[in-house]
Design an enzyme around this catalytic site. Structure first.
Site, PDB file in Angstrom:
ATOM      1  N   ASP A  32       0.869  -1.190   0.000  1.00  0.00           N
ATOM      2  CA  ASP A  32       0.000   0.000   0.000  1.00  0.00           C
ATOM      3  C   ASP A  32       0.898   1.229   0.000  1.00  0.00           C
ATOM      4  O   ASP A  32       1.876   1.283   0.749  1.00  0.00           O
ATOM      5  CB  ASP A  32      -0.913  -0.019   1.243  1.00  0.00           C
ATOM      6  CG  ASP A  32      -2.093   0.929   1.122  1.00  0.00           C
ATOM      7  OD1 ASP A  32      -1.866   2.139   0.927  1.00  0.00           O
ATOM      8  OD2 ASP A  32      -3.245   0.462   1.224  1.00  0.00           O
ATOM      9  N   TYR A 142     -14.793   5.729 -13.520  1.00  0.00           N
ATOM     10  CA  TYR A 142     -14.451   4.765 -12.457  1.00  0.00           C
ATOM     11  C   TYR A 142     -15.022   3.388 -12.783  1.00  0.00           C
ATOM     12  O   TYR A 142     -14.309   2.385 -12.779  1.00  0.00           O
ATOM     13  CB  TYR A 142     -14.993   5.272 -11.113  1.00  0.00           C
ATOM     14  CG  TYR A 142     -15.006   4.226 -10.035  1.00  0.00           C
ATOM     15  CD1 TYR A 142     -13.821   3.726  -9.511  1.00  0.00           C
ATOM     16  CD2 TYR A 142     -16.213   3.708  -9.542  1.00  0.00           C
ATOM     17  CE1 TYR A 142     -13.837   2.744  -8.524  1.00  0.00           C
ATOM     18  CE2 TYR A 142     -16.238   2.747  -8.555  1.00  0.00           C
ATOM     19  CZ  TYR A 142     -15.047   2.262  -8.055  1.00  0.00           C
ATOM     20  OH  TYR A 142     -15.057   1.294  -7.088  1.00  0.00           O
ATOM     21  N   GLY A 283     -25.036  11.664 -12.074  1.00  0.00           N
ATOM     22  CA  GLY A 283     -24.573  10.293 -12.299  1.00  0.00           C
ATOM     23  C   GLY A 283     -25.082   9.288 -11.278  1.00  0.00           C
ATOM     24  O   GLY A 283     -24.797   8.096 -11.387  1.00  0.00           O
ATOM     25  N   ASP A 284     -25.838   9.743 -10.253  1.00  0.00           N
ATOM     26  CA  ASP A 284     -26.343   8.810  -9.229  1.00  0.00           C
ATOM     27  C   ASP A 284     -27.616   8.109  -9.720  1.00  0.00           C
ATOM     28  O   ASP A 284     -28.626   8.772  -9.974  1.00  0.00           O
ATOM     29  CB  ASP A 284     -26.711   9.585  -7.947  1.00  0.00           C
ATOM     30  CG  ASP A 284     -25.561   9.683  -6.974  1.00  0.00           C
ATOM     31  OD1 ASP A 284     -24.476   9.150  -7.286  1.00  0.00           O
ATOM     32  OD2 ASP A 284     -25.752  10.291  -5.908  1.00  0.00           O
TER      33      ASP A 284
HETATM   34  N1  NAD Z   1     -15.953   1.366  -0.372  1.00  0.00           N
HETATM   35  C1  NAD Z   1     -16.912   0.982  -1.223  1.00  0.00           C
HETATM   36  O1  NAD Z   1     -18.116   1.178  -0.971  1.00  0.00           O
HETATM   37  C2  NAD Z   1     -16.557   0.285  -2.504  1.00  0.00           C
HETATM   38  C3  NAD Z   1     -17.606  -0.099  -3.360  1.00  0.00           C
HETATM   39  C4  NAD Z   1     -17.287  -0.758  -4.545  1.00  0.00           C
HETATM   40  C5  NAD Z   1     -15.960  -1.048  -4.850  1.00  0.00           C
HETATM   41  N2  NAD Z   1     -14.960  -0.648  -4.022  1.00  0.00           N
HETATM   42  C6  NAD Z   1     -13.567  -0.975  -4.395  1.00  0.00           C
HETATM   43  O2  NAD Z   1     -12.954  -1.626  -3.291  1.00  0.00           O
HETATM   44  C7  NAD Z   1     -11.579  -1.300  -3.200  1.00  0.00           C
HETATM   45  C8  NAD Z   1     -11.268  -0.779  -1.813  1.00  0.00           C
HETATM   46  O3  NAD Z   1     -12.084   0.364  -1.557  1.00  0.00           O
HETATM   47  P1  NAD Z   1     -11.887   1.179  -0.205  1.00  0.00           P
HETATM   48  O4  NAD Z   1     -13.146   1.902   0.080  1.00  0.00           O
HETATM   49  O5  NAD Z   1     -11.297   0.295   0.834  1.00  0.00           O
HETATM   50  O6  NAD Z   1     -10.799   2.245  -0.688  1.00  0.00           O
HETATM   51  P2  NAD Z   1      -9.592   2.874   0.128  1.00  0.00           P
HETATM   52  O7  NAD Z   1      -9.198   4.107  -0.618  1.00  0.00           O
HETATM   53  O8  NAD Z   1      -9.924   2.981   1.566  1.00  0.00           O
HETATM   54  O9  NAD Z   1      -8.445   1.776  -0.027  1.00  0.00           O
HETATM   55  C9  NAD Z   1      -7.616   1.679  -1.149  1.00  0.00           C
HETATM   56  C10 NAD Z   1      -6.180   1.519  -0.655  1.00  0.00           C
HETATM   57  O10 NAD Z   1      -5.314   1.345  -1.772  1.00  0.00           O
HETATM   58  C11 NAD Z   1      -4.179   2.172  -1.627  1.00  0.00           C
HETATM   59  N3  NAD Z   1      -3.732   2.471  -2.982  1.00  0.00           N
HETATM   60  C12 NAD Z   1      -4.429   3.129  -3.947  1.00  0.00           C
HETATM   61  N4  NAD Z   1      -3.718   3.152  -5.090  1.00  0.00           N
HETATM   62  C13 NAD Z   1      -2.566   2.473  -4.852  1.00  0.00           C
HETATM   63  C14 NAD Z   1      -1.435   2.125  -5.656  1.00  0.00           C
HETATM   64  N5  NAD Z   1      -1.360   2.483  -6.950  1.00  0.00           N
HETATM   65  N6  NAD Z   1      -0.440   1.404  -5.097  1.00  0.00           N
HETATM   66  C15 NAD Z   1      -0.510   1.030  -3.785  1.00  0.00           C
HETATM   67  N7  NAD Z   1      -1.557   1.324  -2.993  1.00  0.00           N
HETATM   68  C16 NAD Z   1      -2.571   2.037  -3.521  1.00  0.00           C
HETATM   69  C17 NAD Z   1      -4.647   3.374  -0.817  1.00  0.00           C
HETATM   70  O11 NAD Z   1      -3.588   3.998  -0.098  1.00  0.00           O
HETATM   71  C18 NAD Z   1      -5.676   2.742   0.113  1.00  0.00           C
HETATM   72  O12 NAD Z   1      -5.082   2.312   1.319  1.00  0.00           O
HETATM   73  C19 NAD Z   1     -11.307  -0.307  -4.331  1.00  0.00           C
HETATM   74  O13 NAD Z   1     -10.771  -1.011  -5.430  1.00  0.00           O
HETATM   75  C20 NAD Z   1     -12.692   0.241  -4.661  1.00  0.00           C
HETATM   76  O14 NAD Z   1     -12.766   0.660  -5.999  1.00  0.00           O
HETATM   77  C21 NAD Z   1     -15.226   0.014  -2.852  1.00  0.00           C
HETATM   78  O1  GDU Z   2     -23.312  13.457   1.170  1.00  0.00           O
HETATM   79  C1  GDU Z   2     -24.012  12.579   0.636  1.00  0.00           C
HETATM   80  C2  GDU Z   2     -23.445  11.379   0.135  1.00  0.00           C
HETATM   81  C3  GDU Z   2     -24.287  10.461  -0.459  1.00  0.00           C
HETATM   82  N1  GDU Z   2     -25.613  10.687  -0.564  1.00  0.00           N
HETATM   83  C4  GDU Z   2     -26.497   9.688  -1.196  1.00  0.00           C
HETATM   84  O2  GDU Z   2     -26.325   8.485  -0.462  1.00  0.00           O
HETATM   85  C5  GDU Z   2     -26.370   7.351  -1.327  1.00  0.00           C
HETATM   86  C6  GDU Z   2     -25.064   6.571  -1.196  1.00  0.00           C
HETATM   87  O3  GDU Z   2     -23.993   7.376  -1.683  1.00  0.00           O
HETATM   88  P1  GDU Z   2     -22.453   6.994  -1.463  1.00  0.00           P
HETATM   89  O4  GDU Z   2     -21.644   8.143  -2.002  1.00  0.00           O
HETATM   90  O5  GDU Z   2     -22.250   6.601  -0.043  1.00  0.00           O
HETATM   91  O6  GDU Z   2     -22.262   5.700  -2.335  1.00  0.00           O
HETATM   92  P2  GDU Z   2     -22.524   5.501  -3.898  1.00  0.00           P
HETATM   93  O7  GDU Z   2     -23.745   4.638  -4.027  1.00  0.00           O
HETATM   94  O8  GDU Z   2     -22.503   6.762  -4.659  1.00  0.00           O
HETATM   95  O9  GDU Z   2     -21.166   4.782  -4.307  1.00  0.00           O
HETATM   96  C7  GDU Z   2     -20.907   3.422  -4.047  1.00  0.00           C
HETATM   97  O10 GDU Z   2     -21.222   2.723  -5.212  1.00  0.00           O
HETATM   98  C8  GDU Z   2     -20.518   3.154  -6.350  1.00  0.00           C
HETATM   99  C9  GDU Z   2     -21.052   2.335  -7.482  1.00  0.00           C
HETATM  100  O11 GDU Z   2     -22.263   2.884  -7.913  1.00  0.00           O
HETATM  101  C10 GDU Z   2     -19.014   2.969  -6.144  1.00  0.00           C
HETATM  102  O12 GDU Z   2     -18.639   1.627  -6.167  1.00  0.00           O
HETATM  103  C11 GDU Z   2     -18.564   3.622  -4.859  1.00  0.00           C
HETATM  104  O13 GDU Z   2     -17.215   3.268  -4.567  1.00  0.00           O
HETATM  105  C12 GDU Z   2     -19.431   3.206  -3.714  1.00  0.00           C
HETATM  106  O14 GDU Z   2     -19.115   3.930  -2.563  1.00  0.00           O
HETATM  107  C13 GDU Z   2     -26.624   7.899  -2.724  1.00  0.00           C
HETATM  108  O15 GDU Z   2     -28.003   7.848  -2.980  1.00  0.00           O
HETATM  109  C14 GDU Z   2     -26.149   9.355  -2.631  1.00  0.00           C
HETATM  110  O16 GDU Z   2     -26.815  10.222  -3.522  1.00  0.00           O
HETATM  111  C15 GDU Z   2     -26.187  11.850  -0.076  1.00  0.00           C
HETATM  112  O17 GDU Z   2     -27.389  12.065  -0.167  1.00  0.00           O
HETATM  113  N2  GDU Z   2     -25.362  12.761   0.522  1.00  0.00           N
END
Ligand code: NAD
Ligand code: GDU
Length: 333
Positions: A32, A142, A283-284
């Site tokens: 990381d 993304y 985009g939501d």
């Molecule tokens: N959190 C969600 O709701 C959600 C939803 C769908 C998909 N994802 C996917 O899950 C994965 C993890 O998400 P998260 O919320 O834990 O994100 P996060 O940002 O908390 O974790 C990602 C980690 O990867 C590290 N990182 C990023 N680019 C790097 C690189 N090039 N080399 C080395 N380290 C690197 C960052 O420092 C971080 O610690 C991501 O691939 C994200 O796209 C997350």
């Molecule tokens: O300040 C805020 C933030 C979010 N929302 C609403 O809350 C819901 C959830 O929003 P998040 O931003 O928490 O999550 P998303 O659904 O936009 O995004 C999630 O789903 C995406 C795929 O659609 C990506 O994978 C992304 O990483 C993951 O967090 C949505 O309806 C959004 O419009 C608000 O009303 N206010």
């Protein structure tokens, strides 16, 4: 005992998966660059290689200590809104990060990889719940970048025999139920931590993005899945990779609106969530709810935290105990 490389293991979902692997007694190395993650999120006994996935030296160091049974690849740029401002960076970086890690795995005789994918592959979905048969149609760079990663893995499987699992998470939320890790993003864009912080007075009032969606109460509906349940899914797909590559949609299968989340945070925390009503975020989609029937049937996965209230409680507890997130842990050390 197995050996696993976890890229992005200092981040939110990655660090919870590292805990799940360690709880099972596995040997874990984290790669990381700490661009978004936190050193304090990597538990004792786990080696952290502080470097980028695209950096040959960092990869050599990570892979140097012995053969891995599998790589779990979480590292990525993951902010949808950010990707709308910087599309080429998202496309290039997410693909090159995955490619570099997958190439190194093949080179070091590791042919199992689990990748974090996303509901964003489906864009504006045709049907709810969203199963794996639905048309893929990302509406953000993304989402597109993650689709390119899945396609790259298809080719790596055909040509190099690299088996992979792509787990398309819906909305990750919650924190380790034992309080060892939680969600600490900067910037934070996710609804659950923003609502909790508004209630705790740690951030300004929450802005509700859109009240005119075609949903019961007019606000956006999402499928919130506990981060520990996500971690468990990673462990459960590993044995399948002995036979085949797999793709699964990963959520609880229940939709909750933004208003539901606000009410739940208020109930769990016993405090009001100050909020204002605003326009839609570009985009939501109105509704994103997963069908995880395939994952359940093929791995026996079933969420331990199926109710929003239980998910929110773990997130609330962690944040109330760590109002400065991991920065507080740094100062205390
Ligand atoms: N959190 C969600 O709701 C959600 C939803 C769908 C998909 N994802 C996917 O899950 C994965 C993890 O998400 P998260 O919320 O834990 O994100 P996060 O940002 O908390 O974790 C990602 C980690 O990867 C590290 N990182 C990023 N680019 C790097 C690189 N090039 N080399 C080395 N380290 C690197 C960052 O420092 C971080 O610690 C991501 O691939 C994200 O796209 C997350
Ligand atoms: O300040 C805020 C933030 C979010 N929302 C609403 O809350 C819901 C959830 O929003 P998040 O931003 O928490 O999550 P998303 O659904 O936009 O995004 C999630 O789903 C995406 C795929 O659609 C990506 O994978 C992304 O990483 C993951 O967090 C949505 O309806 C959004 O419009 C608000 O009303 N206010």
């Amino acid at each position: 005992m197995g050996r696993y490389l976890v890229t992005g293991g200092a981040g939110y979902v990655g660090s919870h998966t590292v805990l799940a692997l360690r709880d099972r007694g596995e040997d874990v190395v984290v790669l990381d660059d700490l661009s978004k993650g936190h050193r304090e999120a990597v538990p004792a006994g786990v080696r952290l290689v502080d470097g980028r996935c695209e950096d040959r030296r960092a990869l050599a160091e990570a892979f140097g200590g012995g053969r891995f049974d599998a790589v779990l690849h979480f590292a990525a740029l993951s902010l949808v809104g950010d990707s709308m401002r910087d599309p080429l960076r998202y496309m290039a970086e997410n693909l090159s990060t995955l490619s570099a890690v997958a190439s190194a795995a093949v080179q070091h005789d590791c042919r199992r990889l689990v990748m974090s994918s996303t509901a964003a592959l489906f864009g504006f979905p045709e049907r709810i719940p969203i199963d794996e048969e639905q048309r893929l149609g990302p509406v953000s760079p993304y989402g597109e970048s993650k689709l390119m990663c899945e396609r790259a893995l298809d080719w790596a499987e055909r040509i190099h025999g690299l088996r992979f699992a792509s787990l398309r998470y819906f909305n990750a939320a919650g924190a380790d139920p034992e309080g060892r890790a939680g969600e600490d993003h900067d910037p934070e864009t996710h609804l659950v931590p923003l609502a909790i912080d508004a209630a705790l007075g740690l951030r300004p009032p929450l802005m509700v993005f859109g009240t005119d969606y075609p949903t019961d109460d007019g606000t956006g509906v999402r499928d919130y899945v506990h981060v520990t349940d996500l971690a468990d899914a990673h462990l459960r797909v590993l044995p399948l990779l002995e036979k085949q590559s797999v793709r699964y949609n990963l959520g609880n299968g229940t939709g909750y609106s933004v208003r539901d989340v606000i009410e739940t945070v208020e109930r769990v925390g016993g405090r009001r969530v100050p909020h204002a009503l605003g326009p839609r975020r570009e985009g939501d989609p109105a509704v994103l709810v997963a069908s995880s029937a395939k994952l359940r049937a093929e791995t026996g996965w079933s969420p331990r935290f199926a109710k929003l209230e239980d998910i929110v409680r773990t997130a609330w507890d962690w944040r109330a105990a760590h109002p400065q997130g991991y920065a507080g842990a740094r100062q205390a050390a």
